[in-house]
Design an enzyme around this catalytic site. Structure first.
Site, PDB file in Angstrom:
ATOM      1  N   ASP A  10     -71.164  58.105  23.480  1.00  0.00           N
ATOM      2  CA  ASP A  10     -72.000  58.379  22.326  1.00  0.00           C
ATOM      3  C   ASP A  10     -73.388  57.823  22.652  1.00  0.00           C
ATOM      4  O   ASP A  10     -73.526  56.969  23.532  1.00  0.00           O
ATOM      5  CB  ASP A  10     -71.399  57.690  21.098  1.00  0.00           C
ATOM      6  CG  ASP A  10     -72.308  57.743  19.894  1.00  0.00           C
ATOM      7  OD1 ASP A  10     -72.707  58.848  19.497  1.00  0.00           O
ATOM      8  OD2 ASP A  10     -72.634  56.664  19.362  1.00  0.00           O
ATOM      9  N   ASP A  12     -76.545  57.169  19.985  1.00  0.00           N
ATOM     10  CA  ASP A  12     -77.146  56.259  19.002  1.00  0.00           C
ATOM     11  C   ASP A  12     -76.223  55.087  18.680  1.00  0.00           C
ATOM     12  O   ASP A  12     -75.095  55.285  18.214  1.00  0.00           O
ATOM     13  CB  ASP A  12     -77.462  57.018  17.709  1.00  0.00           C
ATOM     14  CG  ASP A  12     -78.538  58.069  17.894  1.00  0.00           C
ATOM     15  OD1 ASP A  12     -79.503  57.808  18.625  1.00  0.00           O
ATOM     16  OD2 ASP A  12     -78.404  59.163  17.306  1.00  0.00           O
ATOM     17  N   ASP A 172     -69.216  53.822  18.854  1.00  0.00           N
ATOM     18  CA  ASP A 172     -69.533  52.695  17.968  1.00  0.00           C
ATOM     19  C   ASP A 172     -69.119  52.929  16.526  1.00  0.00           C
ATOM     20  O   ASP A 172     -69.465  52.135  15.651  1.00  0.00           O
ATOM     21  CB  ASP A 172     -71.042  52.400  18.014  1.00  0.00           C
ATOM     22  CG  ASP A 172     -71.879  53.492  17.354  1.00  0.00           C
ATOM     23  OD1 ASP A 172     -71.436  54.664  17.359  1.00  0.00           O
ATOM     24  OD2 ASP A 172     -72.957  53.184  16.832  1.00  0.00           O
TER      25      ASP A 172
END
Length: 232
Positions: A10, A12, A172
């Site tokens: 991922d 961001d 995250d």
């Protein structure tokens, strides 16, 4: 010839701290609409579900309703403003490059699978000099589907020419965990990203505190050793 193993990231909050420029862009929108700017610390609760949701959440915090037509107008403005500075104040997390080097030495290839628009994803990766490290880069609009649809992840792996049976997702948030689970791929989470609950509560296979721990975590998950643990 067998396909290489892969680590899919991922963007961001995972690979990079991108909240400063995302929140800067949101604040341009809010201020032009006569609303107060929000501190970058609010990013943990606001960022993570895409720009439309970010704008909606920003207006909700400010106590002003937002109709769909106005939201779409502001969304298009957001995309234009953000494209002008995706990496002005954002940065790659410490240890990322060293982790990529260590895993590349083990034969891994890499990809990015993000719900960030592909334009902004590539602008950011170009700005920080990481584009060439990835065999595939897939944004929210790269396919007709996006995370948590598992096909976003599996098609990214296919685009990279890698082995889905030796793949690991790094994320995250709940979106990343749900995507990896649906694809049958193990997932490592970082605790310093953009999530409304502690990542440990999402039960990823492993949690790492720093990217220094990533090579060992990936090796563990691709070697058949038991997971369902966390690093502290």
């Amino acid at each position: 010839m067998s396909l290489p193993p892969i680590v899919v990231f991922d963007l961001d909050g995972t690979l990079a701290e991108t909240a400063p420029d995302i929140m800067r862009t949101l604040n341009v929108i809010l201020e032009q609409e006569g609303l107060a700017a929000l501190p970058v610390e609010r990013a943990r609760e606001l960022v993570g579900a895409g720009a439309r949701a970010l704008i909606e959440r920003g207006f909700k915090v400010s106590g002003r309703p937002l109709d769909p037509e106005k939201l779409e107008q502001l969304f298009q403005e957001f995309l234009t403003i953000y494209a002008g500075g995706t990496a002005n104040h954002s940065y790659v997390h410490d240890g990322v490059v060293a982790a990529l080097d260590a895993l590349a030495a083990d034969g891994f290839v890499f990809a990015v699978c993000t719900n960030k628009p592909i334009l902004h994803t590539k602008l950011f990766l170009d700005a920080v000099g990481l584009t060439e490290r990835f065999a595939a880069i897939a944004g929210r609009d790269s396919f007709p589907f996006f995370k948590p649809d598992p096909r976003h992840l599996t098609q990214t792996i296919a685009q990279a020419g890698a082995d889905p049976a030796r793949a690991v997702m790094i994320g995250d948030s709940r979106t990343d965990v749900d995507t990896a689970r649906a694809a049958g791929i193990p997932v490592v989470c970082v605790p310093f990203g953009y999530t409304d609950v502690p990542v440990e509560a999402l039960a990823p296979d492993l949690v790492i505190q720093h990217f220094d721990e990533l090579p060992q975590a990936v090796r563990r998950l691709t070697s058949g050793e038991p997971a369902l643990a966390t690093h502290s």
